[in-house]
Scaffold this active site. Sequence first.
Site, PDB file in Angstrom:
ATOM      1  N   ASP A   1       0.862  -1.178   0.000  1.00 55.40           N
ATOM      2  CA  ASP A   1       0.000   0.000   0.000  1.00 55.40           C
ATOM      3  C   ASP A   1       0.907   1.240   0.000  1.00 55.40           C
ATOM      4  OD1 ASP A   1      -2.124   1.748   0.088  1.00 55.40           O
ATOM      5  OD2 ASP A   1      -3.180   0.697   1.686  1.00 55.40           O
TER       6      ASP A   1
ATOM      7  N   GLU B   1     -10.108   7.271   4.818  1.00 50.72           N
ATOM      8  CA  GLU B   1      -9.001   6.825   5.664  1.00 50.72           C
ATOM      9  C   GLU B   1      -9.066   7.523   7.029  1.00 50.72           C
ATOM     10  OE1 GLU B   1      -5.308   6.518   3.488  1.00 50.72           O
ATOM     11  OE2 GLU B   1      -6.343   5.814   1.709  1.00 50.72           O
TER      12      GLU B   1
HETATM   13  C1  BGC Z   1      -5.158   2.996   0.422  1.00 54.26           C
HETATM   14  C2  BGC Z   1      -5.415   1.920  -0.595  1.00 54.26           C
HETATM   15  C3  BGC Z   1      -5.368   2.486  -1.984  1.00 54.26           C
HETATM   16  C4  BGC Z   1      -4.074   3.233  -2.182  1.00 54.26           C
HETATM   17  C5  BGC Z   1      -3.955   3.854  -3.545  1.00 54.26           C
HETATM   18  C6  BGC Z   1      -3.945   3.805   0.086  1.00 54.26           C
HETATM   19  O1  BGC Z   1      -3.806   4.864   0.952  1.00 54.26           O
HETATM   20  O2  BGC Z   1      -4.986   2.396   1.684  1.00 54.26           O
HETATM   21  O3  BGC Z   1      -6.659   1.315  -0.349  1.00 54.26           O
HETATM   22  O4  BGC Z   1      -5.501   1.459  -2.921  1.00 54.26           O
HETATM   23  O5  BGC Z   1      -3.969   4.260  -1.235  1.00 54.26           O
HETATM   24  O6  BGC Z   1      -4.751   4.955  -3.696  1.00 54.26           O
HETATM   25  C1  BGC Z   2      -3.992   7.920  -0.550  1.00 56.10           C
HETATM   26  C2  BGC Z   2      -3.963   8.054  -2.013  1.00 56.10           C
HETATM   27  C3  BGC Z   2      -4.117   9.499  -2.321  1.00 56.10           C
HETATM   28  C4  BGC Z   2      -3.106  10.339  -1.620  1.00 56.10           C
HETATM   29  C5  BGC Z   2      -3.575  11.730  -1.742  1.00 56.10           C
HETATM   30  C6  BGC Z   2      -2.809   8.643   0.004  1.00 56.10           C
HETATM   31  O1  BGC Z   2      -2.658   8.411   1.358  1.00 56.10           O
HETATM   32  O2  BGC Z   2      -3.987   6.564  -0.227  1.00 56.10           O
HETATM   33  O3  BGC Z   2      -4.914   7.289  -2.621  1.00 56.10           O
HETATM   34  O4  BGC Z   2      -4.014   9.761  -3.666  1.00 56.10           O
HETATM   35  O5  BGC Z   2      -2.913  10.004  -0.268  1.00 56.10           O
HETATM   36  O6  BGC Z   2      -2.655  12.655  -1.278  1.00 56.10           O
END
Ligand code: BGC
Ligand code: BGC
Length: 767
Positions: free
Chosen positions: A323, A527
Amino acid sequence: MPRNARRLRTRTLVTLATAATCVAAVASVPAQAGDSPTYTNPNASVSHRVKDLLKRMTLDEKIGQMDQISVVRMQGDCEWSGGAFTESCMKDVLVDNAAGSVISGGGAGPAVNTPENWAAMVNAVQKYAVDNSRLHIPVLYGVDAVHGHNNVLGATVFPQEIGMGSTWDPGLVGAAGAATARAVAATGIDWNFAPVADIARDQRWGRYYETYGEDPLLSGTLASAAVKGVQGAHGAKSVAATVKHFAGYGEPGNGHDRVPGDVSMRYLQDTLLPSYKQAVDAGAMSVMVNSGAINGVPATASHYLLTDVLRKQWGFTGVVVSDWQDVRALQTSYHVAADYPEAIAKAVNAGLDMAMEPYDAQGFTDGLKAAVQRHLVSVKRIDQSVARILTMKFELGLFEHPYVDASKADARVIGADTALARRAADESQVLLRNEGGVLPIGPSVKKIVVAGSYADDIDDQAGGWTVGWQGVPDGVTLPGTTVLEGIREAAPAGTSVIRATSAADAAAEAGDADLTVVVVGEKAAAEGTADSPRPELSADQQALVKALKATGKPVVTVVLAGRPLVLGDADGTQGLLMSWLPGSEGGHAVADVLFGTVNPSGRLSASWPRHTGDEPMYYQQLPGTNAGPESSYDAAYRFGAGLSYTGYSFDSVTARDTTVRGRDAVSLAVGVSNTGDRAGDLVVPVYVAQPSSDVLAPPAKLVAFTRVHLDAGEHAAVTLTVPPGLLAVTPGDIDGSGPRTVAPGTYTFTAGTPGAEGAPTATVAVR
Ligand code: BGC
Ligand code: BGC
């Protein structure tokens, strides 16, 4: 960079309406005369092509394949700036560092967000990689299409997974997966970071809504349907599904996202792993690792999870991707590695194939190279991962079809599959209270007041991961129908629909109304931002509903939220409809149920806590020595709850064999009836209990389910099979880690609501 700062930058991205994507004009490198390598031959077997390509690659090129970089690293000034591509930034990522994969995380789209521009953006990346990398290797382009192709403005937005969980309908989930894959493919993207197979039991957790709910079998069955739907959509281009977040991501210790969790081996094996396994067994091409730590080990560094369980026990042969920034996190957050090379080595040796880096291509190249030089990682191990990644590329047909026709993307994506999205939203509605038959709204209702800010808020109705990471960014208009609009469209001629915009206004209008529909909910977020230490309805919304109740007129509460919210003062209205986060067709779906065009069939896939502080709340709670409601399962609305406009009864359960061996399946026939005067769909669940067991067994555990359509008055016998694995538990003492086995003894199967009066049961002896 702090997560907040990144979030702000994402928002800037979307508003940066600069020039359309520009394709860097670089002449393609012609294949060397006389050399037509096996890997370019579409008729050669995938394994031959992989072997051939691998032996032509330098160590640097192999390392690059294991790296996934954010698209924003190739735009503007190579920083997080969006906009048009910059040739030198593309060269750095795709040639100098030979990155094997590119990600648009959380909404990193083209400056002007249209399907066509997405396709043009992905094509541009692909073309640069194919033309300019020495061996012309296409990239895997990844995106989070977790409820439809949700980052793309104009794409149909499906209900979030938690709503899909309440449909208990694998066929529907599969169809939604296929629809999503068609949209994803139309924009040139080949890799979808979905489905989520995590089990969610703590309502405080911000990603609760991204799961199918609290039950292993329901989640696993729906996740495997999603995998098959995404990967089975046959078109010019295939899309890979990802089972995430492996494993135990739904168990953050204190309810906050990505906080380490401690779980026993028994709980891990019996409760957390099975849903991922079901989805992996469905043929998922990739798995994404849990960002958190379990039992003191970050999942990204767990050889046990990534190799012993996933590869050796389950036989997974696909690609394991980390991740977001999690390989580096082994050093910077978890401090289990002294530097980046050590962190990379730990992850790779644990079994990771690709790092979602996603910002520092050069750092990853240098880091893995250093790890090789320091003998922390073998080239053999690297070859193994690169072979898996190349296999995925060949299997997806990327070498033959790296591009899509961008000019067709708008027509293929905008407004596609809205009927399916509406059906999904319809089926996900869970009617929880219907006192005095307040619903469906009948012809005597002439004045409806619609209250609550969520009644007319398409963005919050869609939730996080919609256009932007945290939800629809300011200034962007998401196409779709709000609850207010849905009610207005559905109200029969002669019925007035009054929109009340303040609490005072609502109470005043309700005075002479026949019905008030109050729509409450929570703000879109994703998140950690969506964590809620008090998962309850906000005080102002409780006050609004309280005031409406005080008018003495009937009130129906509609909840638009990603988790059950303790209702407090808002509890006890005549009607209560849980709509979850139903997406762009949500307003239609709510109206369909309110006016009775659709007979509600959704059943909670998650328990509804009665009091704030009851979290985590789930029905498989183990028995204890305190019998009071506070210490046992006492949900406001239990797992599986949901009403309909007709009546149903669970009449009988009969076991085909009343004695079976532990390795046999149990075959059951369940008699069900529609006792009312309307046709409808009935979810038929079967739960198991053990009157006596060696290790604690929950008083009910879902072991089979299906949906049946029953006409008014119809009776049916439904056959359900419980595979032996579903009765297996981890035996032994507190330290239990042995293989799961089916203990001999008596097993009681209940259809309908376990513990409910008159619920039919069948007893089977397992020898
Ligand atoms: C998330 C994932 C996601 C990835 C890409 C991460 O922060 O936990 O679920 O696939 O970002 O966007
Ligand atoms: C998320 C990504 C997102 C990014 C945005 C990450 O933590 O998982 O999906 O594009 O933060 O800044």
